[in-house]
Design an enzyme around this catalytic site. Structure first.
Site, mmCIF file in Angstrom:
data_model
loop_
_atom_site.group_PDB
_atom_site.id
_atom_site.type_symbol
_atom_site.label_atom_id
_atom_site.label_comp_id
_atom_site.label_asym_id
_atom_site.label_seq_id
_atom_site.Cartn_x
_atom_site.Cartn_y
_atom_site.Cartn_z
ATOM 1 N N ASN A 16 0.876 -1.164 0.000
ATOM 2 C CA ASN A 16 0.000 0.000 0.000
ATOM 3 C C ASN A 16 0.915 1.216 0.000
ATOM 4 O O ASN A 16 1.463 1.589 1.033
ATOM 5 C CB ASN A 16 -0.885 -0.044 1.249
ATOM 6 C CG ASN A 16 -1.906 1.075 1.267
ATOM 7 O OD1 ASN A 16 -1.908 1.955 0.408
ATOM 8 N ND2 ASN A 16 -2.770 1.056 2.269
ATOM 9 N N ARG A 106 -2.484 -2.074 -3.517
ATOM 10 C CA ARG A 106 -3.711 -1.297 -3.387
ATOM 11 C C ARG A 106 -3.579 -0.097 -4.327
ATOM 12 O O ARG A 106 -2.619 0.674 -4.216
ATOM 13 C CB ARG A 106 -3.853 -0.812 -1.948
ATOM 14 C CG ARG A 106 -5.072 0.012 -1.753
ATOM 15 C CD ARG A 106 -5.159 0.514 -0.344
ATOM 16 N NE ARG A 106 -6.421 1.186 -0.145
ATOM 17 C CZ ARG A 106 -6.822 1.639 1.027
ATOM 18 N NH1 ARG A 106 -6.076 1.471 2.086
ATOM 19 N NH2 ARG A 106 -7.960 2.246 1.140
ATOM 20 N N HIS A 194 -12.738 2.993 -0.713
ATOM 21 C CA HIS A 194 -12.743 1.991 0.378
ATOM 22 C C HIS A 194 -13.357 0.671 -0.086
ATOM 23 O O HIS A 194 -13.859 -0.120 0.718
ATOM 24 C CB HIS A 194 -13.504 2.493 1.627
ATOM 25 C CG HIS A 194 -12.845 3.648 2.307
ATOM 26 N ND1 HIS A 194 -13.533 4.753 2.754
ATOM 27 C CD2 HIS A 194 -11.551 3.882 2.615
ATOM 28 C CE1 HIS A 194 -12.695 5.613 3.305
ATOM 29 N NE2 HIS A 194 -11.480 5.099 3.231
ATOM 30 N N ARG A 254 -10.440 15.988 6.380
ATOM 31 C CA ARG A 254 -11.248 16.361 5.206
ATOM 32 C C ARG A 254 -12.672 16.701 5.658
ATOM 33 O O ARG A 254 -13.182 16.078 6.585
ATOM 34 C CB ARG A 254 -11.299 15.188 4.212
ATOM 35 C CG ARG A 254 -9.968 14.907 3.532
ATOM 36 C CD ARG A 254 -10.000 13.598 2.755
ATOM 37 N NE ARG A 254 -9.247 12.551 3.425
ATOM 38 C CZ ARG A 254 -9.251 11.267 3.076
ATOM 39 N NH1 ARG A 254 -9.985 10.863 2.056
ATOM 40 N NH2 ARG A 254 -8.531 10.385 3.743
ATOM 41 N N MET A 297 -9.458 10.743 16.692
ATOM 42 C CA MET A 297 -10.644 10.596 17.531
ATOM 43 C C MET A 297 -10.281 10.328 18.993
ATOM 44 O O MET A 297 -10.982 10.779 19.902
ATOM 45 C CB MET A 297 -11.512 9.465 16.958
ATOM 46 C CG MET A 297 -12.911 9.423 17.474
ATOM 47 S SD MET A 297 -13.851 10.938 17.155
ATOM 48 C CE MET A 297 -14.284 10.795 15.432
ATOM 49 N N GLU A 392 -8.256 -5.069 4.583
ATOM 50 C CA GLU A 392 -8.040 -4.771 3.164
ATOM 51 C C GLU A 392 -6.846 -5.547 2.611
ATOM 52 O O GLU A 392 -6.852 -5.977 1.455
ATOM 53 C CB GLU A 392 -7.819 -3.262 2.991
ATOM 54 C CG GLU A 392 -9.088 -2.463 3.216
ATOM 55 C CD GLU A 392 -8.839 -1.052 3.694
ATOM 56 O OE1 GLU A 392 -8.289 -0.883 4.814
ATOM 57 O OE2 GLU A 392 -9.194 -0.110 2.972
HETATM 58 P P1 AMP Z 1 -7.703 3.891 10.151
HETATM 59 O O1 AMP Z 1 -7.566 4.998 9.141
HETATM 60 O O2 AMP Z 1 -8.787 2.928 9.845
HETATM 61 O O3 AMP Z 1 -6.392 3.237 10.499
HETATM 62 O O4 AMP Z 1 -8.169 4.621 11.501
HETATM 63 C C1 AMP Z 1 -7.297 5.470 12.209
HETATM 64 C C2 AMP Z 1 -8.077 6.301 13.186
HETATM 65 O O5 AMP Z 1 -8.832 5.478 14.080
HETATM 66 C C3 AMP Z 1 -7.200 7.131 14.110
HETATM 67 O O6 AMP Z 1 -6.815 8.342 13.513
HETATM 68 C C4 AMP Z 1 -8.119 7.373 15.285
HETATM 69 O O7 AMP Z 1 -8.851 8.557 15.050
HETATM 70 C C5 AMP Z 1 -9.083 6.214 15.276
HETATM 71 N N1 AMP Z 1 -8.897 5.326 16.450
HETATM 72 C C6 AMP Z 1 -8.011 4.335 16.602
HETATM 73 N N2 AMP Z 1 -8.140 3.757 17.835
HETATM 74 C C7 AMP Z 1 -9.151 4.422 18.455
HETATM 75 C C8 AMP Z 1 -9.791 4.332 19.740
HETATM 76 N N3 AMP Z 1 -9.408 3.415 20.632
HETATM 77 N N4 AMP Z 1 -10.793 5.195 20.004
HETATM 78 C C9 AMP Z 1 -11.195 6.118 19.114
HETATM 79 N N5 AMP Z 1 -10.643 6.260 17.891
HETATM 80 C C10 AMP Z 1 -9.643 5.428 17.569
#
Ligand code: AMP
Length: 413
Positions: A16, A106, A194, A254, A297, A392
Site C-alpha cells: 500500500n 492497493r 474503500h 477532510r 478521535m 483490506e
Molecule cells: P484507520 O484509518 O482505519 O487506520 O483509523 C485510524 C483512526 O482510528 C485514528 O486516527 C483514530 O482517530 C481512530 N482510532 C483508533 N483507535 C481508536 C480508539 N481506541 N478510540 C477512538 N478512535 C480510535
C-alpha cells in the site's frame, strides 16, 4: 533476493504505497504452486517511511513483535527501487524457504476501465497513468511502487487491486452527478472508495450472520478517511464518497460534503487557487479543522475542550444522517456494520450514532458495545448492529493469488 525455487511455502507481498511511505504485509499460504487463495495468514507487516527524505524500514512479526528497524545514514537517501530491493532481500532472509509468488498493490483509482483486479503489465501501467488526474495525491505513488518493483524484480507477477472496483455494480443514479452529460461522459462521476474494505465486509458478514446474506446493509468505514456504503446482497448500491475521496462524512482532516458554492466564494473573494483549496480540503478541515487540536478521535474523546466535543458531535451527526440517506437510497435497512479505526474502536461514536438512529429501530447494548462484541445490538433492536474488523490487505492478497491462479489455469488449458 527472494528465492524462487527450493521453497516450501508460497508468499504474497501486499503493498500500500503512499506519497512518502509504503506499507507492506506478507501473507503466506500452505499451498504449493500459488494455486489457491485459501488459508493465507499475514506473517510479517511493516512499513518504509520517510521516502525521499530520511527513509526508515520497520517490520513486525505475526505476534506484533518488532523484528526489523533500520534507518539509513544521513546523506544516504535511497530511492524507491533501492528501498524495494532492501525489502525483498529482507523478506528473503527472514522468510527462509518462502517462494514469493506475487505482489498485490492497493491502487486507489481504477476509473471506469478497471472493475476487477488486474495483472500489471506495461500497458496497464500506461492506462493507470491516464487516471492520475482523478487521484493526483495517491495514484502516482501506487504507480511508482509498481514500476519500481518491476525494475527490481521483473519476473515477479504484480496485481493491481482497486479501491473503486467494488462500486462498479451501483445503479446509474448512484454513480451520476446532475451535470451536463458530456462532462459525465468524460468521467466526471461518482466512483466511491474503500472498496477493498467493503468487499472484505461483504464476504465476512454472511459468515457472522448467514441470515443477512441478501440483506440491505449499511457499512460504516470510519477511519482517518471515512465513508459509508449501502450494500444489497453483498453488492454496492450506493456510497458517500464520489469523484474523489473528499465527499461524504467529515474525516480526520477532510470536510466531507461541502456546498460547492463555498469553493467558488473562497476563489472569488479570498483569492484561493487550486493548491490552497486542495490543502484546505485534504489537510486542514474535518476533525482537525473543527476541533483546532487534532485529527485523531482518541485525542478528541479525551479532550475537555468544547470544540473537541463539537467535532465528535458533528462527525456522529453526519454518519447517522448518511446511514439514513443510504437506507433511503436502497429502500431498506436490515443491518448496520461499523469498521475501520474509529468504527472498530470508538465506543462513544458507535453509541452516539446508534442513538441518533433510534427512530429507525436501531438500539445497541451498552455492555456489548463497550466489550466490542461482534453483535452489539440490543435484543429488542429491529436492526442488528455489528462490529467487523476490516482487512483490506487480506482482500488484496486473496485477489492477487486468485488472479495468478486463474492465469495458471488459462495456461494449463
Ligand atoms: P484507520 O484509518 O482505519 O487506520 O483509523 C485510524 C483512526 O482510528 C485514528 O486516527 C483514530 O482517530 C481512530 N482510532 C483508533 N483507535 C481508536 C480508539 N481506541 N478510540 C477512538 N478512535 C480510535
Amino acid at each position: 533476493m527472494v528465492a524462487l525455487s527450493n521453497s516450501s511455502e508460497d508468499a504474497c507481498l501486499v503493498i500500500n504505497a503512499g506519497s512518502s511511505s509504503l506499507k507492506f504485509c506478507v501473507f503466506q499460504s500452505g499451498n504449493k504452486g500459488g494455486g489457491s487463495a485459501a488459508e493465507i495468514e499475514p506473517v510479517v507487516t511493516g512499513q518504509i517511511s520517510g521516502i525521499g527524505t530520511a527513509p526508515r524500514f520497520e517490520a513486525k512479526d505475526a505476534a506484533r513483535h518488532k523484528i526489523a528497524d533500520h534507518s539509513w545514514a544521513a546523506g544516504e537517501n535511497p530511492g524507491r527501487p533501492e528501498l524495494l530491493h532492501h525489502l525483498l532481500d529482507w523478506i528473503g532472509d527472514t522468510l527462509k524457504g518462502a517462494t514469493l509468488v506475487a505482489a498485490g498493490h492497493r491502487v486507489v483509482h481504477g476509473g471506469t476501465r478497471f472493475s476487477a483486479p488486474v495483472r500489471v503489465t506495461p500497458a496497464v501501467l500506461d492506462q493507470l497513468e491516464e487516471l492520475i488526474p482523478l487521484a493526483p495525491l495517491h495514484e502516482p505513488h501506487n504507480i511508482a511502487a509498481m514500476r519500481a518493483l518491476a525494475q527490481v524484480y521483473p519476473s515477479l507477477p504484480q496485481v493491481a487491486c482497486f479501491d473503486t472496483a467494488f462500486h462498479q455494480t451501483q445503479p446509474w443514479q448512484s454513480q451520476t452527478f446532475a451535470i451536463p452529460r458530456e462532462l459525465t461522459a468524460e468521467g466526471i462521476r461518482r466512483y466511491g472508495f474503500h472498496g477493498l474494505s467493503y468487499e472484505y465486509i461483504a464476504h465476512r458478514l454472511p459468515q457472522v450472520a448467514p441470515e443477512l446474506a441478501d440483506a440491505h446493509v449499511v457499512v460504516c468505514h470510519l477511519g482517518s478517511g471515512a465513508s459509508l456504503c449501502a450494500m444489497r446482497g453483498g453488492h454496492s448500491v450506493d456510497t458517500t464518497m464520489g469523484f474523489t475521496a473528499l465527499d461524504g462524512v467529515p474525516m480526520g482532516t477532510r470536510p466531507g460534503a461541502i456546498d460547492p458554492g463555498v469553493l467558488i466564494y473562497l476563489m472569488r473573494e479570498k483569492g484561493y487557487g487550486a493548491d490552497e483549496l486542495e490543502k484546505l480540503l485534504y489537510h486542514k478541515s474535518g476533525m482537525l479543522g473543527v476541533s483546532g487540536v487534532s485529527n485523531d478521535m482518541r485525542d478528541l474523546e479525551s479532550s475537555d475542550l468544547p470544540a473537541a466535543a463539537e467535532a465528535v458531535e458533528l462527525f456522529c451527526h453526519n454518519v447517522a444522517k448518511q446511514v439514513a440517506a443510504l437506507a433511503g437510497s436502497m429502500g431498506g435497512l436490515d443491518a448496520v456494520v461499523f469498521t475501520a479505526g474509529v468504527g472498530e474502536n470508538s465506543t462513544l461514536v458507535r453509541a452516539r450514532v446508534a442513538e441518533k438512529l433510534s427512530w429507525l429501530g436501531v438500539s445497541i447494548d451498552p455492555a456489548a458495545n463497550r466489550a466490542k462484541a461482534t453483535r452489539i445490538s440490543a435484543q429488542e433492536s429491529r436492526v442488528p448492529v455489528f462490529i467487523i474488523p476490516t482487512d483490506e490487505e487480506r482482500m488484496i492478497a486473496r485477489h492477487t493469488l486468485g488472479v495468478i491462479a486463474a492465469a495458471q489455469l488459462d495456461r494449463a488449458a
